[in-house]
Design a protein around this motif. Structure first.
Motif: not given
Length: 504
Positions: A220-249
């Protein structure tokens, strides 16, 4: 003498071996009621009748629960495996009714099992009531003789917990697979490592190939927007792999040379039902591309509406100012101004009905001259020509001024006058409309040009990028208008059929 002793011993051993082999043969062939179990130490013989202790040794070695039940339903004997199964010591089992150890909902099944087991072998599923809950088992009942007199029933119960759990898991997997096959969203079931173990049909349709076995963050080559507008894709994937819940991003997938696809991304941990241990996560992508396009279109429409409202207010303000300047009285101003505002309103009604798309010139002419179509007073002819939405208001105002002038001084001022309208294409990008009046009151000299004439000339010149020529001949007004037709509008209709309409 010494040599005779070994020979006698060998002969004795041979005799004993022959007798053992004969006994084993008799047991194997059913001549003796015993059971031979081969083990690492050689064959072991268990006598089933006439020897109480060998029978119990055999039963205690079984991996199933075994018990003897009287014809009254009392437990006469049970092995330790059954006691372990129901979670009670032997002294709390022997001598009690078997019904106490059967789940209440299976009471009738127990009665049927005991009744049928007294006459022959039968098998039936039976739920045992243990200290820690209900245990599913397969119970086999068969008649047996105790001391050669009283009839009893031998029950062998096999624990089906593992089997039922396997069936439950298989059913759950089938249910989950059915959901994935029917899901319209992209659903990915992933292991803790991030590798995809299951994927919905929508995922395969999105990527065009199998993604099972790939790492989710790579598939999934997801892009979550510019880094200055929120967490980087790497940080988001890290949260997903750690089992954190994400809704409607909100995220998008960009493809070279194609518009991006927008998604709402949700993720949540996946736990094992038994141990509660986190074993992976579920990732869901909801396609919102059309919604985003609709939002962008709506934003554009709002901006366009604001622009049009400002324009129309500017037109109304200009019309009001010029009408005041050219009106000798308040009543004449009101009549002229209301007529011009109605012309603007008419044009907007046409545009609203057609959703601000292209409009047929014939449609504008017909609506503008509708009040004068009684009898045989109006006729028009011309090929199909579609005008851009930006031209509709201007042309409607021009037709209103011509109609109003005809009603005051020209062909509509008496009961005999007639107006003929014709249009044609001069070339691919320009058109011509002629307005011809006949049969109206005779003109007394050349009329003075008023605001209506000025409005026609200005609108045609500035809004329609054309020109207006007006001649007041003895038989009536002759007006020739040229206007621009955008090249993207209806070029193919240049050689179309001729349309004809009249007031009949």
């Amino acid at each position: 003498m010494a040599s005779d002793e070994p020979n006698a011993e060998i002969a004795d051993l041979r005799q004993r071996l022959a007798e053992a082999e004969e006994a084993l043969r008799a047991i194997y062939q059913g001549e003796v009621d015993a059971l031979v179990v081969r083990g690492p130490d050689g064959p072991q013989v268990f006598t089933l009748r006439g020897a109480q202790e060998p029978y119990r040794i055999l039963v205690e070695h079984m991996h199933e629960g075994a018990l003897t039940v009287s014809d009254a339903g009392l437990i006469l004997y049970c092995n330790h495996h059954f006691a372990t199964l129901v979670g009670r010591p032997l002294e709390q089992i022997v001598g009690r009714p078997i019904a106490q150890f059967v789940a209440r909902q299976d009471a009738q099944s127990l009665q049927g099992l005991l009744g049928s087991g007294a006459g022959g072998s039968i098998r039936r599923e039976l739920a045992l009531q243990a200290r820690n809950g209900v245990i599913p088992t397969l119970a086999a009942a068969s008649p047996m003789q105790v001391d050669g007199e009283a009839t009893a029933i031998l029950l062998i119960v096999t624990d089906l917990t593992a089997q039922k759990q396997s069936e439950k898991i298989a059913a759950a997997e089938q249910f989950a697979r059915s959901i994935l096959e029917q899901a319209t969203d992209v659903v990915l079931v992933c292991r803790s490592s991030g590798s995809i173990s299951n994927a919905s049909w929508a995922a395969e349709r999105l990527f065009g190939h199998q993604v099972v076995g790939q790492l989710a963050q790579h598939a999934l080559p997801l892009q979550f927007g510019a880094s200055d507008q929120g967490p980087s894709p790497e940080a988001i994937w890290k949260e997903i792999l750690a089992g954190k819940r994400i809704r409607g991003l909100e995220a998008f997938i960009g493809r070279g040379g194609q518009p991006p696809q927008n998604f709402l991304v949700s993720a949540g941990p996946l736990h094992d039902d038994t141990s509660g241990e986190r074993i992976g996560f579920i990732l869901t992508l909801t396609d919102i591309t059309e919604r985003k396009r609709a939002e962008e279109h709506q934003t554009m429409l709002v901006a366009e509406l604001n622009h049009r409202v400002k324009n129309i207010l500017a037109v109304v303000q200009s019309v009001a100012s010029q009408t005041v300047a050219s009106s000798p009285s308040l009543d004449q101003f009101r009549t002229a101004f209301e007529g011009r505002v109605r012309a603007i309103s008419l044009a907007h009604d046409i545009l609203t009905q057609l959703r601000w798309s292209e409009v047929e010139l014939e449609h504008i002419v017909g609506r503008s001259l509708a009040p004068y179509r009684g009898g045989d007073r109006v006729a028009w002819t011309g090929p199909p020509v579609r005008l851009a939405a930006s031209s509709v208001v201007s042309l409607a105002m021009v037709l209103h001024e011509l109609s109003t002038n005809a009603a005051k001084y020209g062909a509509f001022a008496n009961g005999e006058g007639r107006v003929e309208i014709a249009w044609r294409r001069l070339d691919a990008d320009r058109g011509e409309l002629t307005w011809t009046e006949r049969g109206g009151p005779p003109l007394a000299g050349e009329p003075k040009p008023g605001f209506g004439n000025k409005l026609i000339s200005r609108v045609i010149a500035y809004d329609l990028q054309g020109s207006a020529t007006m001649r007041f001949e003895p038989d009536g007004l002759r007006c020739r208008l040229t206007f621009r037709i955008p090249s993207t509008v209806n070029r193919e209709a240049a050689e179309g059929p001729v349309a004809l309409a009249s007031g009949r």
